[in-house]
Design a protein around this motif. Structure first.
Motif, PDB file in Angstrom:
ATOM      1  N   LEU A  69       0.832  -1.204   0.000  1.00 21.97           N
ATOM      2  CA  LEU A  69       0.000   0.000   0.000  1.00 21.97           C
ATOM      3  C   LEU A  69       0.868   1.256   0.000  1.00 21.97           C
ATOM      4  O   LEU A  69       0.547   2.237  -0.674  1.00 21.97           O
ATOM      5  N   TRP A  70       1.959   1.225   0.748  1.00 26.68           N
ATOM      6  CA  TRP A  70       2.860   2.382   0.791  1.00 26.68           C
ATOM      7  C   TRP A  70       3.411   2.692  -0.598  1.00 26.68           C
ATOM      8  O   TRP A  70       3.547   3.835  -0.982  1.00 26.68           O
ATOM      9  N   ARG A  71       3.689   1.611  -1.353  1.00 29.66           N
ATOM     10  CA  ARG A  71       4.234   1.763  -2.701  1.00 29.66           C
ATOM     11  C   ARG A  71       3.147   1.874  -3.767  1.00 29.66           C
ATOM     12  O   ARG A  71       3.441   1.842  -4.957  1.00 29.66           O
ATOM     13  N   GLN A  72       1.888   1.960  -3.349  1.00 32.44           N
ATOM     14  CA  GLN A  72       0.719   2.098  -4.224  1.00 32.44           C
ATOM     15  C   GLN A  72       0.610   0.966  -5.244  1.00 32.44           C
ATOM     16  O   GLN A  72       0.317   1.191  -6.419  1.00 32.44           O
ATOM     17  N   MET A  73       0.804  -0.236  -4.785  1.00 34.00           N
ATOM     18  CA  MET A  73       0.697  -1.402  -5.664  1.00 34.00           C
ATOM     19  C   MET A  73      -0.748  -1.893  -5.658  1.00 34.00           C
ATOM     20  O   MET A  73      -1.361  -2.043  -4.603  1.00 34.00           O
ATOM     21  N   GLN A  74      -1.250  -2.159  -6.852  1.00 37.98           N
ATOM     22  CA  GLN A  74      -2.654  -2.525  -6.971  1.00 37.98           C
ATOM     23  C   GLN A  74      -2.971  -3.839  -6.267  1.00 37.98           C
ATOM     24  O   GLN A  74      -4.033  -3.976  -5.670  1.00 37.98           O
ATOM     25  N   TRP A  75      -2.069  -4.795  -6.282  1.00 37.15           N
ATOM     26  CA  TRP A  75      -2.333  -6.062  -5.604  1.00 37.15           C
ATOM     27  C   TRP A  75      -2.577  -5.834  -4.108  1.00 37.15           C
ATOM     28  O   TRP A  75      -3.389  -6.524  -3.498  1.00 37.15           O
ATOM     29  N   ALA A  76      -1.888  -4.857  -3.532  1.00 42.72           N
ATOM     30  CA  ALA A  76      -2.055  -4.577  -2.104  1.00 42.72           C
ATOM     31  C   ALA A  76      -3.426  -3.950  -1.838  1.00 42.72           C
ATOM     32  O   ALA A  76      -4.044  -4.230  -0.797  1.00 42.72           O
ATOM     33  N   GLU A  77      -3.891  -3.130  -2.752  1.00 47.86           N
ATOM     34  CA  GLU A  77      -5.225  -2.550  -2.608  1.00 47.86           C
ATOM     35  C   GLU A  77      -6.282  -3.648  -2.638  1.00 47.86           C
ATOM     36  O   GLU A  77      -7.202  -3.664  -1.814  1.00 47.86           O
ATOM     37  N   TRP A  78      -6.166  -4.568  -3.596  1.00 47.77           N
ATOM     38  CA  TRP A  78      -7.095  -5.696  -3.674  1.00 47.77           C
ATOM     39  C   TRP A  78      -6.988  -6.578  -2.434  1.00 47.77           C
ATOM     40  O   TRP A  78      -8.006  -6.996  -1.868  1.00 47.77           O
TER      41      TRP A  78
ATOM     42  N   ALA B 121     -12.626  -6.985   4.170  1.00 44.83           N
ATOM     43  CA  ALA B 121     -14.054  -7.262   3.960  1.00 44.83           C
ATOM     44  C   ALA B 121     -14.477  -8.596   4.557  1.00 44.83           C
ATOM     45  O   ALA B 121     -15.621  -8.745   4.983  1.00 44.83           O
ATOM     46  N   MET B 122     -13.556  -9.546   4.631  1.00 45.00           N
ATOM     47  CA  MET B 122     -13.961 -10.857   5.160  1.00 45.00           C
ATOM     48  C   MET B 122     -14.292 -10.810   6.657  1.00 45.00           C
ATOM     49  O   MET B 122     -14.990 -11.675   7.159  1.00 45.00           O
ATOM     50  N   TYR B 123     -13.823  -9.770   7.372  1.00 44.82           N
ATOM     51  CA  TYR B 123     -14.136  -9.652   8.794  1.00 44.82           C
ATOM     52  C   TYR B 123     -15.444  -8.920   9.057  1.00 44.82           C
ATOM     53  O   TYR B 123     -15.985  -8.994  10.167  1.00 44.82           O
ATOM     54  N   ILE B 124     -15.973  -8.215   8.078  1.00 46.00           N
ATOM     55  CA  ILE B 124     -17.153  -7.374   8.294  1.00 46.00           C
ATOM     56  C   ILE B 124     -18.372  -8.169   8.778  1.00 46.00           C
ATOM     57  O   ILE B 124     -19.021  -7.751   9.741  1.00 46.00           O
ATOM     58  N   PRO B 125     -18.720  -9.325   8.182  1.00 52.48           N
ATOM     59  CA  PRO B 125     -19.883 -10.055   8.702  1.00 52.48           C
ATOM     60  C   PRO B 125     -19.725 -10.454  10.177  1.00 52.48           C
ATOM     61  O   PRO B 125     -20.676 -10.328  10.959  1.00 52.48           O
ATOM     62  N   LEU B 126     -18.538 -10.899  10.558  1.00 55.07           N
ATOM     63  CA  LEU B 126     -18.301 -11.270  11.951  1.00 55.07           C
ATOM     64  C   LEU B 126     -18.397 -10.044  12.862  1.00 55.07           C
ATOM     65  O   LEU B 126     -18.977 -10.110  13.955  1.00 55.07           O
TER      66      LEU B 126
ATOM     67  N   ASP C 128     -12.949   2.401  -3.011  1.00 55.74           N
ATOM     68  CA  ASP C 128     -13.004   3.641  -3.782  1.00 55.74           C
ATOM     69  C   ASP C 128     -11.713   3.850  -4.575  1.00 55.74           C
ATOM     70  O   ASP C 128     -11.748   4.268  -5.732  1.00 55.74           O
ATOM     71  N   ALA C 129     -10.582   3.543  -3.958  1.00 60.70           N
ATOM     72  CA  ALA C 129      -9.289   3.691  -4.647  1.00 60.70           C
ATOM     73  C   ALA C 129      -9.233   2.792  -5.875  1.00 60.70           C
ATOM     74  O   ALA C 129      -8.754   3.195  -6.940  1.00 60.70           O
ATOM     75  N   LEU C 130      -9.744   1.579  -5.737  1.00 57.38           N
ATOM     76  CA  LEU C 130      -9.741   0.652  -6.871  1.00 57.38           C
ATOM     77  C   LEU C 130     -10.709   1.117  -7.962  1.00 57.38           C
ATOM     78  O   LEU C 130     -10.406   1.011  -9.156  1.00 57.38           O
ATOM     79  N   LEU C 131     -11.863   1.628  -7.564  1.00 60.07           N
ATOM     80  CA  LEU C 131     -12.809   2.139  -8.561  1.00 60.07           C
ATOM     81  C   LEU C 131     -12.244   3.348  -9.285  1.00 60.07           C
ATOM     82  O   LEU C 131     -12.411   3.500 -10.491  1.00 60.07           O
ATOM     83  N   ARG C 132     -11.566   4.205  -8.569  1.00 62.54           N
ATOM     84  CA  ARG C 132     -10.971   5.400  -9.179  1.00 62.54           C
ATOM     85  C   ARG C 132      -9.872   5.036 -10.168  1.00 62.54           C
ATOM     86  O   ARG C 132      -9.699   5.698 -11.175  1.00 62.54           O
ATOM     87  N   SER C 133      -9.131   4.013  -9.858  1.00 59.65           N
ATOM     88  CA  SER C 133      -8.032   3.634 -10.754  1.00 59.65           C
ATOM     89  C   SER C 133      -8.561   2.943 -12.004  1.00 59.65           C
ATOM     90  O   SER C 133      -7.900   2.938 -13.036  1.00 59.65           O
ATOM     91  N   ARG C 134      -9.759   2.369 -11.896  1.00 55.09           N
ATOM     92  CA  ARG C 134     -10.408   1.670 -13.027  1.00 55.09           C
ATOM     93  C   ARG C 134      -9.466   0.725 -13.739  1.00 55.09           C
ATOM     94  O   ARG C 134      -9.425   0.640 -14.963  1.00 55.09           O
TER      95      ARG C 134
END
Length: 162
Positions: A99-108, A115-120, A149-155
């Motif tokens: 994320l510090w290096r703005q790598m897309q894999w890290a954003e995903w 997101a996997m913790y949100i239901p719990l 949002d960052a991923l949507l913005r990068s499209r």
């Protein structure tokens, strides 16, 4: 009709999330290392000391559960918990680096792992409404929302090769 140019995610925002993830990783790593100091030690005495330091009554329900659990922990279990902490910390620190290096894999990765913790977290907050539970849920929703949002913005397509 011209399309508006899409603004990429803010570098500062990704760095804040990266620092937050790194902080979680370092904290868990320190706790895991701290657990290793209890190998070959009397955990019952350590639990009793902690209960006394916190001015809790050992005869009450929760302190007695904590003391009983400390009596049952083996050295192997301490090693396994410490190893789990090391693995968790490694994942968080690698994510923070990406994320510090703005790598897309890290954003995903951050989006999916958060997101996997949100239901719990929703279940726990609805089961018993406490401020710590709600705070954890709100912070996680904010991080997941920001990364989404960052991923949507990068499209960009969800490629993990970048």
């Amino acid at each position: 009709m011209k399309k508006k140019p899409v603004k990429p995610a803010s570098k500062g925002g990704l760095r804040i999330v990266a620092l937050f993830e790194a902080l979680k990783g370092v904290l868990v790593l320190l706790v895991g290392c701290g657990l290793l100091t209890f190998i070959h030690k009397d955990l019952h005495d350590a639990a009793m000391h902690l209960v006394r330091v916190l001015h809790l009554n050992p005869a009450k329900h929760y302190p007695s559960i904590f003391i009983d659990a400390a009596n049952k922990v083996t050295d192997l279990q301490l090693w396994m918990i410490a190893l789990s902490a090391l693995l968790y910390a490694t994942v968080r620190l690698v994510e923070a680096y990406g994320l510090w290096r703005q790598m897309q894999w890290a954003e995903w990765f951050g989006l999916l792992s958060g997101a996997m913790y949100i239901p719990l977290e929703i279940f726990e907050a609805s089961r018993e409404f406490t401020w710590p539970r709600v705070t954890v849920l709100v912070v996680n929703l904010a991080v997941v929302g920001y990364l989404g949002d960052a991923l949507l913005r990068s499209r960009k397509s969800p490629t993990f090769l970048k």
